[in-house]
Design an enzyme around this catalytic site. Sequence first.
Site, PDB file in Angstrom:
ATOM      1  N   HIS A 180     -22.089 -23.021 -22.040  1.00  0.00           N
ATOM      2  CA  HIS A 180     -20.885 -23.457 -21.015  1.00  0.00           C
ATOM      3  C   HIS A 180     -20.159 -24.879 -21.743  1.00  0.00           C
ATOM      4  CE1 HIS A 180     -19.957 -24.910 -16.726  1.00  0.00           C
ATOM      5  NE2 HIS A 180     -19.476 -25.542 -17.574  1.00  0.00           N
ATOM      6  N   ASP A 228     -20.497 -14.992 -13.181  1.00  0.00           N
ATOM      7  CA  ASP A 228     -20.724 -16.221 -13.059  1.00  0.00           C
ATOM      8  C   ASP A 228     -21.074 -16.438 -11.629  1.00  0.00           C
ATOM      9  OD1 ASP A 228     -21.708 -18.773 -13.375  1.00  0.00           O
ATOM     10  OD2 ASP A 228     -19.720 -19.619 -13.952  1.00  0.00           O
ATOM     11  N   HIS A 255     -22.999 -20.655  -2.880  1.00  0.00           N
ATOM     12  CA  HIS A 255     -23.047 -21.822  -2.086  1.00  0.00           C
ATOM     13  C   HIS A 255     -22.897 -21.462  -0.887  1.00  0.00           C
ATOM     14  CE1 HIS A 255     -23.485 -24.264  -5.634  1.00  0.00           C
ATOM     15  NE2 HIS A 255     -22.314 -23.810  -6.150  1.00  0.00           N
TER      16      HIS A 255
HETATM   17  O1  DOR Z   1     -19.254 -23.471 -11.048  1.00  0.00           O
HETATM   18  C1  DOR Z   1     -20.451 -23.460 -11.362  1.00  0.00           C
HETATM   19  N1  DOR Z   1     -21.342 -23.264 -10.653  1.00  0.00           N
HETATM   20  N2  DOR Z   1     -20.516 -23.414 -12.915  1.00  0.00           N
HETATM   21  C2  DOR Z   1     -21.599 -23.460 -13.470  1.00  0.00           C
HETATM   22  O2  DOR Z   1     -21.789 -23.607 -14.603  1.00  0.00           O
HETATM   23  C3  DOR Z   1     -22.882 -23.284 -12.438  1.00  0.00           C
HETATM   24  C4  DOR Z   1     -22.797 -22.718 -11.144  1.00  0.00           C
HETATM   25  C5  DOR Z   1     -23.930 -23.075 -10.215  1.00  0.00           C
HETATM   26  O3  DOR Z   1     -24.930 -22.737 -10.676  1.00  0.00           O
HETATM   27  O4  DOR Z   1     -23.669 -23.491  -9.167  1.00  0.00           O
HETATM   28 ZN    ZN Z   2     -21.482 -21.697 -16.040  1.00  0.00          ZN
END
Ligand code: DOR
Ligand code: ZN
Length: 420
Positions: free
Chosen positions: A176, A286, A290
Amino acid sequence: MQSCIPLVLRNVSLSGGRVADIAVRDGVVSHAGAGGPTDRIIDCRGLFVLPAAVDMHVHMRGGAQSAKEDWGSGSRSALAGGVTVVVDQPNTLPPINNPDALRARVFEAKSHSLCSFAINSSVTFDTPVKAMWSSGAMAFGETFFARSSYGEAISSQELGTALREIHTCGALATIHAEEIAEGDDRDLVFHDTLRSVAGELRAVEAIRECNTAGCRLHFCHMSTMASVTAAAAAGSVEVTPHHLFLSHEQFRPDDTYGKVNPPLRSEKERKGLWAAWKTIDVIASDHAPHTPAEKQVPFRVAPSGIPGVETMVPLLLGAVLAKKASLPDVIRKTSQEPAELLGIPPAGFVPGDRGDFALYPKESVRIDPDTLHSRCGFSPFAGLPAVFPRLVILGGTVVYEEGEFSAGSPVWFAGNGYYP
Ligand code: DOR
Ligand code: ZN
């Protein structure tokens, strides 16, 4: 007596205009061409038949983070998006930084996942690299060169040391690459400024300089044409659907549902990324769910990350219908290339190929978050045109059909260093 072939896909359009029947037995393609007696025949006329996708960058959560997602909901989301293999990132709670944590993660996934999977090792200054490799880690990373949700940053010096060890194993390091400036992270425009386009490019160059060992590098989620070009000179290049299909200009500035690292860029950068399409090796989601409650807080404190495993191939097929991308390119970047980079047997139409497929109609719908399967319940891609699979096959078994799931035989793909 000749035994029945469990599954035949009839009238599959292959590249080059050939049409063939594909038979699958014991999880792999047994032959192409008309066969003998068959348990189930699926007529594929008028459908896109794709080797199913390998999404090499997902955060399946689970454990203490199960309110966001777990292996059950995350793998249903994957299958309903035509993804049969996911590679889980190690920034879990607790992180995957020792062999016991890796084994526990494999056990958790084996117990709940409907799709096949692999698990990566985290990379910190004290990661026991060789032990993680022989315990079955698929790759090393995502390695946080800049901090992100649930990921602490590693210094250049520590990264150099880790890359030497990873190189000794012959493993892949996935990174990253970002640079973060101090400032008030108050909205999507500032987020893009603080984790800037120029900073991402500098991070790629800095990582390249750390890699004196010549370790195989994979650059996660490159968000601009300039970083794609720079990363391609140093390793393989991954790009996400959100950087291809979304810009921060499409959101209200304080909309936390668009907050992600690296940030959504400007519309101009987004278009530039498409101009670099040929240089992109892999599209990965990715997928970083949440909960809405976690997102519905002031921008400064909202977690970064958006879900995407279910909408990745559908959005790309929307782009195929719009003549923005070719079908062979989508197959290459979502299935063949990630499998090759990771050493996972490829899915495809040749005898011996992994019998994982997804069948799609040739028409798009608008993405409706209410129909998606991630536990987080939202999608920043709402309203965009996409083509969702009608039916998904895992190892020759239909595991998803018209919104219904059934049990298959998902596999754990250990890394090539696995020594049970
Ligand atoms: O936006 C992100 N969320 N970028 C990351 O690299 C990790 C990820 C997460 O795990 O929530
Ligand atoms: Zn990431």
